[in-house]
Design an enzyme around this catalytic site. Structure first.
Site, mmCIF file in Angstrom:
data_model
loop_
_atom_site.group_PDB
_atom_site.id
_atom_site.type_symbol
_atom_site.label_atom_id
_atom_site.label_comp_id
_atom_site.label_asym_id
_atom_site.label_seq_id
_atom_site.Cartn_x
_atom_site.Cartn_y
_atom_site.Cartn_z
ATOM 1 N NE ARG A 1 7.438 -22.463 34.734
ATOM 2 C CZ ARG A 1 7.595 -21.434 33.748
ATOM 3 N NH1 ARG A 1 7.532 -21.616 32.514
ATOM 4 N NH2 ARG A 1 8.319 -20.360 34.008
ATOM 5 C CE LYS B 1 5.586 -17.474 35.940
ATOM 6 N NZ LYS B 1 6.857 -17.055 35.908
ATOM 7 C CG ASN B 2 6.544 -13.072 36.254
ATOM 8 O OD1 ASN B 2 6.798 -14.367 36.217
ATOM 9 N ND2 ASN B 2 6.083 -12.953 34.931
ATOM 10 C CG ASP C 1 5.163 -12.954 30.287
ATOM 11 O OD1 ASP C 1 5.941 -13.581 29.675
ATOM 12 O OD2 ASP C 1 5.329 -13.017 31.463
ATOM 13 N NE ARG D 1 13.785 -16.471 29.409
ATOM 14 C CZ ARG D 1 12.639 -16.763 30.167
ATOM 15 N NH1 ARG D 1 11.896 -17.539 29.883
ATOM 16 N NH2 ARG D 1 12.162 -15.512 30.838
ATOM 17 C CB CYS E 1 14.284 -21.831 28.470
ATOM 18 S SG CYS E 1 13.565 -20.297 28.123
#
Ligand code: UD1
Length: 417
Positions: free
Chosen positions: A398, A22-23, A306, A121, A116
């Site tokens: 997500r 995803k990143n 993460d 952030r 968030c």
């Protein structure tokens, strides 16, 4: 509202093919906006964040189609340099479209991403860098109006912190800017290297990506290309953690072991056995696991923030005391409440979590607090006794492409209802 219902305690065993990252997919989708020709991005995970990125591309006038994990983008028709407010709120990383829109159109209108679930952030490093590159920024009622009255030009930019998002945004703005950009103290995450490889394949001139100093010589035009998104190292860590927590034995295919050093090392410290070739990991947790004295999240090549919640879920049932220090985000322990509801013994002291291993977690009804926190609850639920119900699946969706199918395939009792 969808939920996962898990009956824990099943040992996981089998093969998993690791999804695309995803990143990496998100910045590369944004980069496709800079190209004059068509880009074909293979191995794109099917995730709500990827759909949101496609919607931003479509809203700006690009043509974007997703089929069988391949996204095709045609950006010649771009006409609108605005990131819609609802998409900005839905996906914080929409901010990486700012650099690409500035590079492509010389302007951008975007919402200001607020705090968030991980805490505040800020994007000050992104905005300061853009200003150095000739961007004028006005903020009205939380909306950023960015213009480049004299064009976008290269600049020497030193980042106070090796921010992943800021490094990506600067790269995206710099590839079509006038002259050379040098980013020092740049982030070195493998996803930065992947973004640079895609841009180079499209004709960009970049050296040093993956190191602390990145040099970018602006070019006049980029063409499209076909590119395969790298495997997701955090999803890889998640499946390893699921196997570790259930005493399982799994084989991960299509992984990128080169980007996993900090992660594999931690599982080895826990006494899991990992052997790997370049793309395959054979992993087994057939011995009692060992607590970790001190695990500290750090920018790459350190242990990734993460993967913090994911590894914590495993340590909850490991005999002894483990210490976890979160140095990247100010509020990244929200998953601990759910873990404690499942019987974990965790103390939080500022940015440190002290995990006293318990014999067994038990099932409970919990809500995913954020993407990786949700993944931690999945892992806890797989290893707990009894039934675990996880709600707020939108967080998990997500970042994980059909996790219930993947886990059911290797022996988990999990259903989406
Ligand atoms: C971070 C992670 C990345 C992960 C992503 C999603 C790091 C270094 N980065 O990237 O690996 O994939 O979250 O969870 O681990 N900061 C500022 N000003 C800015 C930008 C950042 O102060 O303009 C601070 C943040 O508040 C935070 C730190 O820098 O404390 C890391 O931010 P950054 O790397 O930019 O975050 P992401 O790009 O979201």
């Amino acid at each position: 509202m969808q939920k996962f219902v898990i009956h824990g305690g099943k040992r996981l065993e089998g093969d998993i093919t690791v999804q695309g990252a995803k990143n990496s997919a998100l910045p590369i989708l944004s980069a496709a906006m800079l190209c004059d020709g068509e880009s074909i991005l293979e191995n794109c995970p099917e995730l709500s964040d990827v759909y949101a990125a496609c919607q931003i591309l479509t809203h700006s006038g690009c043509r974007c189609r997703m089929e069988n994990h391949t996204v095709t983008i045609q950006a010649e028709t771009i006409q609108n340099a605005e990131i819609p407010e609802n998409l900005m709120q839905e996906m914080r990383s929409s901010i990486i479209f700012l650099g690409a829109m500035l590079g492509r159109t010389g302007e951008c209108i975007s919402g200001y991403p607020g705090g968030c679930e991980l805490g505040s952030r800020p994007i000050d490093l992104h905005l300061q860098a853009f200003q150095k590159m000739g961007v004028k920024i006005q903020e009205e009622n939380g909306i950023l109006f960015c213009t480049t009255p004299n064009g976008l030009h290269g600049a020497k930019i030193h980042l106070q912190f090796p921010s992943v998002g800021a490094t990506e945004n600067i790269m995206l703005a710099a590839v079509l800017a006038d002259g050379e950009t040098i980013i020092s103290n740049a982030a070195r995450e493998p996803e930065i290297f992947d973004l640079a490889n895609y841009l180079k394949k499209c004709g960009a001139k970049i050296t040093g990506a993956g190191e602390s100093t990145i040099f970018i010589e602006g070019v006049k035009k980029l063409h499209g290309c076909t590119y395969r998104i790298m495997p997701d190292r955090i999803v890889t860590a998640t499946w390893l953690a699921a196997a570790a927590a259930t005493g399982g034995t799994i084989r991960l295919l299509q992984a990128d072991t080169g980007s996993l050093e900090g992660i594999l090392d931690v599982f080895e410290q826990m006494h899991c056995s990992c052997s790997h070739t370049k793309k395959t990991i054979c992993f087994s947790a057939n011995k009692p696991l060992k607590a970790i004295r001190c695990l500290k999240t750090m920018p790459y090549p350190g242990f990734p923030t993460d993967a913090q919640a994911i590894v914590m879920a495993v340590l909850c049932q490991v005999k002894g005391t483990s210490l976890i220090e979160e140095t990247i985000f100010e509020n990244r322990f929200r998953h601990t409440d759910a873990l404690m509801r499942m019987g974990a013994d965790i103390q939080i002291a500022g940015r440190a979590a002290i995990v006293h291993g318990v014999k067994k977690l038990h099932g409970a009804t919990v809500s995913a607090t954020d993407l990786r926190g949700g993944a931690a609850m999945l892992i806890a639920g797989l290893s707990a006794e009894g039934e675990t119900v996880i709600t707020e699946l939108s967080h998990i969706d997500r970042g994980y492409d059909k996790p219930e199918k993947i886990l059911a395939n290797i022996g988990a009792d999990i259903r989406r209802r």
